[in-house]
Design a protein around this motif. Structure first.
Motif: not given
Lengths: 502, 484
Positions: A180, A189, A198
């Motif tokens: 991430l 993202v 997330a």
């Protein structure tokens, strides 16, 4: 401590704090030489601060146990600097005195000098790694160079350079979080909501795979020893958004409140289901509500202008379309992220009539518009909107033409912080992105390396790539939240009510 | 580089000497239409050079024919690219110049003819001319506002009449009746001369009949013969003088175009103080020279908005190397200058979206312009409006630097028609067919900035309030030339 942080991170315990200041003390003299001619107040202040820090460090270094060789190296470096700029000799001298102490600190925390992540490991949990021991001098040099490229006004915002690799990450960092982080640093993202969701989902898997070590309890251990490295890692990839800060605070609160007598499995499943609820209530359902309310503001024949890309604005527009309203959409966009392009694309695919232009043409775009909808990164407690850089421009032009500017914002993005300008708090993105012209994905490594080297060669030339700006409250007619429509002045009230109850 | 191959200003100027006038005009028109010569400065230079040729090639003795010829060329040029207002401005300047020269001659001849009220008995014919000429050139580039007390510049009736009578297109709308009624309020010397002229030639003819209604063969015939007689009186030398003077005047104009940036830059130190943070926008030679001049004496910071997508390449080139990209014909040597960074000035390049964010720390905004309009508004590269407005919101003064040649007598009744739209491919790549297909992509090149967002204009004549610009317009253009 961890709350809303677009700032360079404040390590949560005192030890890293000292190293942090030391790190700073090493830098400002380095910045100084090229900039001596035009010392702004901020710079002077910075220098004074550095001096102080250096002194403090020198005092601390009561036992000169630092290896003899290293300080020498350092001194050599500083000497060369001194000859470059005699004006800062004194400061340098001071820093030199502090050098021993710095070395010590560096040694203790292991990684202050390491290229990207610097003081991240902190917390005493990490040991030094050979990979981080790298050529100190080179790294420092690089730092000096990059410092020259920093815009003095925004000097306080240049934290560590963003991390684009998992090299040197703390060993506790969960793979989901590792991935991430990289996605965030390369804008895969992107957006306050997406990042928050997330992150929470990643934390869910962190919690699921967590086992409390013997001799401690989940409530005590999880936050400080297991979650913190994850958060620090994420922050090293990109400064946390306000919504992430709020979510983290909520999660920590939740963990602390867990009764130690609750069995670990139960606690963990409680936590994960709470996270799910949080996402559902504060974001997913809130979005539905906001889209419902905001879309009722759109009437037939409207020309809705929006800036960049906000997931809630998109939902609002789609909702209005679903209700059979006939309206046009004008998307204003800006480099380097070109988020609006995605929005325009998806809206056009959904059958909207979309007009697309860049921020330079904003004055033309607002001419046709009848309403302006923008998303938010955060709503400040003084009613100002903190959002993608350029939003203020659009809001200003709309305000000039008496167009209502409507902000769609979940209450999770409300913060008790206040902001007057876009300089004190902001996020400075790598300036290379500005040159990529949107053709190469930022962080993709390709960039325009050649161009960039050309840019780097030029003295006195700086590129400023800030991520956000602050829109004055008087430009904003309405804030649509899941609790209803508010004037911007009501933001602090709503924030207080809901942070108390949640 | 490619400058030799690409059509543009330099090759056009080079070709000018070798090609016949008519084909040069056509060439320039097509260059304008194809936007291969663009932006005020190149347009102004090309127009001036072209008109210089036109005047030099002009084979007639009649002033009015020359005016007619220039006007005709001007009409074609402006029709080719109405938004390059510098073209029309230059044409008007040249027309005004010819008128000026002709008036001087007329005044001289009538003075010597009448034989009284002359300031000194010594001035006679060409000799007097040579005494008076030097004043002319400077009065073209730097008109004193006091010179014409009335809003309308002085205009001798005789010239006007003969022009409309000699003209082939006598239906031009610019002949306003009120010109005649106002001539009595002129400065004493002019007035007396005109009165003499008028009373001598056609008593009472102008009282009620607008000049445009004179039939070419009617009352004006005696005047024509008179003007021819005048020309004949002073002989061929005089006629040659007139042309030579006009050519000289145009050369002055060229010099003005050449020096305008330096002249403006000379005011830099009056406007920039130490440690200032100055925001500017797009690549502009005028602004760069202005800042560079200040940089010699003072240290300040420049925040440069890049004007993506239309001018960002130029901006980058300016910031990096101190010149615009060589894509256009600007690659000639005098376009090149030192980048500000080399002068020790910190330059911060920002995307246009960050303008509002940084404006609170900016002390002064210096804008370049495409055209300045008579009402004090201006047309500048897209994004200028945003910057000016943001500056206004932050109470930051906005300074516009512009040569007088960019000052247009056009009044922006319809702002939209001044705005040119550019290649949408610069905003969204045509490779992205899907996107371009469905989405309406707009790329305006210019912004209109209203006068109330501007605090100060700096031209080669000095600093002016926006509200004063109409006066400078009145000084530089003749009323009868405003509509080409």
């Amino acid at each position: 401590m961890h709350i809303p942080s677009t700032e360079p991170p404040d390590p949560p315990n005192p030890k890293p704090t000292t190293t942090h200041t030391n790190g700073a003390s090493a830098n400002p003299p380095a910045t100084a030489p090229p900039e001596t001619p035009q010392l702004s107040g901020a710079e002077l202040k910075k220098r004074a601060k550095a001096e102080k820090a250096a002194k403090r460090a020198a005092e601390k270094a009561a036992k000169p146990s630092a290896p003899a060789q290293q300080p020498q190296q350092k001194d050599g470096r500083q000497k060369s600097k001194e000859s470059k700029a005699p004006a800062v000799q004194q400061v340098n001298g001071e820093a030199g005195r502090g050098a021993g102490a710095q070395q010590q600190h560096h040694k203790r925390t292991g990684s202050v000098n390491a290229a990207s992540l610097a003081q991240r490991p902190a917390l005493g949990a990490t040991k030094r790694r050979p990979s981080q021991g790298g050529p100190v001098k080179e790294v420092e040099k690089k730092k000096v160079e990059s410092k020259q490229r920093e815009v003095a006004l925004f000097g306080h915002l240049y934290g560590q350079p963003r991390r684009h690799s998992i090299e040197g990450a703390a060993k506790e960092v969960h793979p989901a979080v590792l991935a991430l982080g990289l996605q965030m640093s390369s804008y895969v993202v992107c957006g306050s909501n997406a990042r928050c969701v997330a992150m929470l989902l990643a934390f869910k898997s962190v919690i699921e795979s967590y086992t409390t070590p013997p001799g401690t309890s989940l409530a005590r251990h999880l936050t400080s020893h297991h979650l913190s490295p994850q958060i620090d890692y994420l922050r090293s990839c990109r400064p946390l958004s306000i919504s992430m800060g709020n979510a983290i605070r909520w999660l920590k609160d939740l963990i602390v409140k867990i009764d130690p007598s609750v069995p670990e499995n139960e606690a963990k499943s409680d936590l994960t289901s709470s996270i799910d609820t949080f996402i559902r209530e504060r974001i997913t359902a809130a979005d539905v509500m906001i889209a419902e309310i905001a879309s009722s503001k759109i009437v037939d024949g409207d020309v809705v202008l929006t800036y960049a890309k906000s997931s809630i604005v998109e939902k609002t527009l789609r909702q209005a379309q679903k209700q059979g309203k006939r309206f046009r959409v004008v998307v204003v966009d800006s480099k380097p992220l070109f988020e609006g392009r995605q929005l325009a694309r998806s809206l056009a695919a959904a059958g909207f009539t979309v007009q697309y232009s860049l921020i330079t043409a904003a004055a033309h775009a607002v001419k046709d518009a009848t309403k302006v909808f923008v998303g938010a990164h955060a709503m400040m407690s003084n009613g100002r909107l903190y959002s993608r850089v350029g939003t203020a421009v659009v809001a200003m032009l709309a305000h000039e033409r008496d167009l209502p500017v409507i902000v769609c914002c979940e209450s999770v993005k409300f913060t008790e912080r206040v902001a007057l300008d876009s300089i004190v708090n902001n996020e400075v993105a790598p300036s290379e992105e500005l040159l990529s012209e949107g053709k190469v994905l930022p962080g993709g490594g390709l960039g325009r390396e050649k161009d960039m080297s050309k840019w780097r060669e030029k003295d006195n030339l700086q590129l400023l790539n800030i991520m956000f700006d602050v829109t004055p409250a008087e430009y904003i007619k309405m804030v649509v939240t899941e609790h209803g429509c508010l004037p911007p002045s009501s933001v602090p009230v709503v924030h207080r009510i809901f942070s108390e109850t949640v | 580089m490619a400058a030799n191959v690409t059509p543009g200003l330099t090759p056009f100027l080079k070709s000018l000497k070798a090609t016949p006038v008519e084909s040069s005009i056509e060439h320039f028109i097509s260059l304008l239409k194809r936007r291969q010569i663009r932006n005020s400065r190149p347009c102004a230079i090309a127009t001036t050079q072209l008109l210089l040729r036109v005047v030099a090639e002009f084979k007639g003795r009649d002033v009015n024919k020359l005016l007619q010829r220039i006007r005709h060329v001007g009409q074609r040029l402006t029709a080719a690219q109405p938004r390059e207002m510098a073209v029309g401005n230059i044409v008007r300047r040249v027309l005004g110049l010819i008128r000026e020269v002709a008036e001087d001659d007329d005044a001289d001849t009538s003075m010597s003819d009448a034989g009284f009220n002359s300031p000194s008995p010594a001035n006679d014919g060409p000799h007097h001319d040579s005494l008076k000429r030097p004043a002319l050139s400077s009065s073209i580039s730097t008109f004193s506002p006091l010179r014409h007390g009335a809003t309308l510049p002085a205009e001798p009736t005789g010239l006007h009449h003969s022009e409309s009578s000699a003209g082939t297109e006598s239906t031009e709308p610019h002949h306003r009746p009120n010109l005649f009624t106002s001539h009595t309020s002129y400065a004493p010397m002019h007035g007396s001369l005109l009165n003499i002229f008028q009373h001598g030639e056609f008593p009472g003819s102008s009282a009620s009949t607008p000049p445009g209604y004179h039939s070419p063969t009617g009352k004006a015939t005696p005047l024509m013969s008179q003007s021819f007689a005048n020309l004949a009186d002073s002989g061929p030398k005089k006629e040659k003088d007139l042309k030579a003077e006009v050519v000289e005047g145009i050369r002055e104009l060229l010099d003005e175009l050449d020096q305008v940036d330096d002249q403006i830059a000379a005011y830099a130190l009056d406007h920039i103080h130490s440690n200032e943070i100055i925001l500017t926008h797009t690549a502009s030679t005028t602004v760069q020279k202005f800042l560079l001049t200040a940089a010699r004496k003072r240290k300040f910071t420049v925040v440069h908005a890049e004007a993506y997508p239309n001018d960002s390449d130029d901006t980058h080139a300016t910031v990096l190397d101190g010149r615009k990209t060589a894509g256009e014909a600007d690659a000639d040597a005098d376009e090149r200058f030192k980048p500000l960074t080399a002068a020790g000035i910190t330059v911060i390049l920002i995307p246009d979206s960050a303008v509002f964010a940084i404006m609170s720390r900016v002390n002064k905004v210096i804008l370049a312009t495409h055209t300045v309009l008579a009402n004090g508004g201006l047309v500048a590269a897209a994004g200028a409006r945003t910057i000016a407005k943001a500056a206004k919101m932050h109470q930051t003064p906005v300074v516009v630097v512009s040569g007088v040649y960019k000052l247009s007598p056009v009044y922006p009744f319809d702002v939209e028609e001044l705005i040119e739209y550019g290649d949408a491919g610069k905003v969204a790549d045509y490779d992205d067919g899907d996107f371009v297909d469905k989405v309406d992509v707009v790329n305006p090149l210019y912004d209109y900035v209203p006068a109330d967002l501007v605090d100060l204009y700096i031209t080669n004549l000095g600093g002016h309030a926006p509200s004063y610009l109409y006066r400078i317009v009145a000084d530089h253009y003749r009323v009868e030339d405003i509509n080409l």
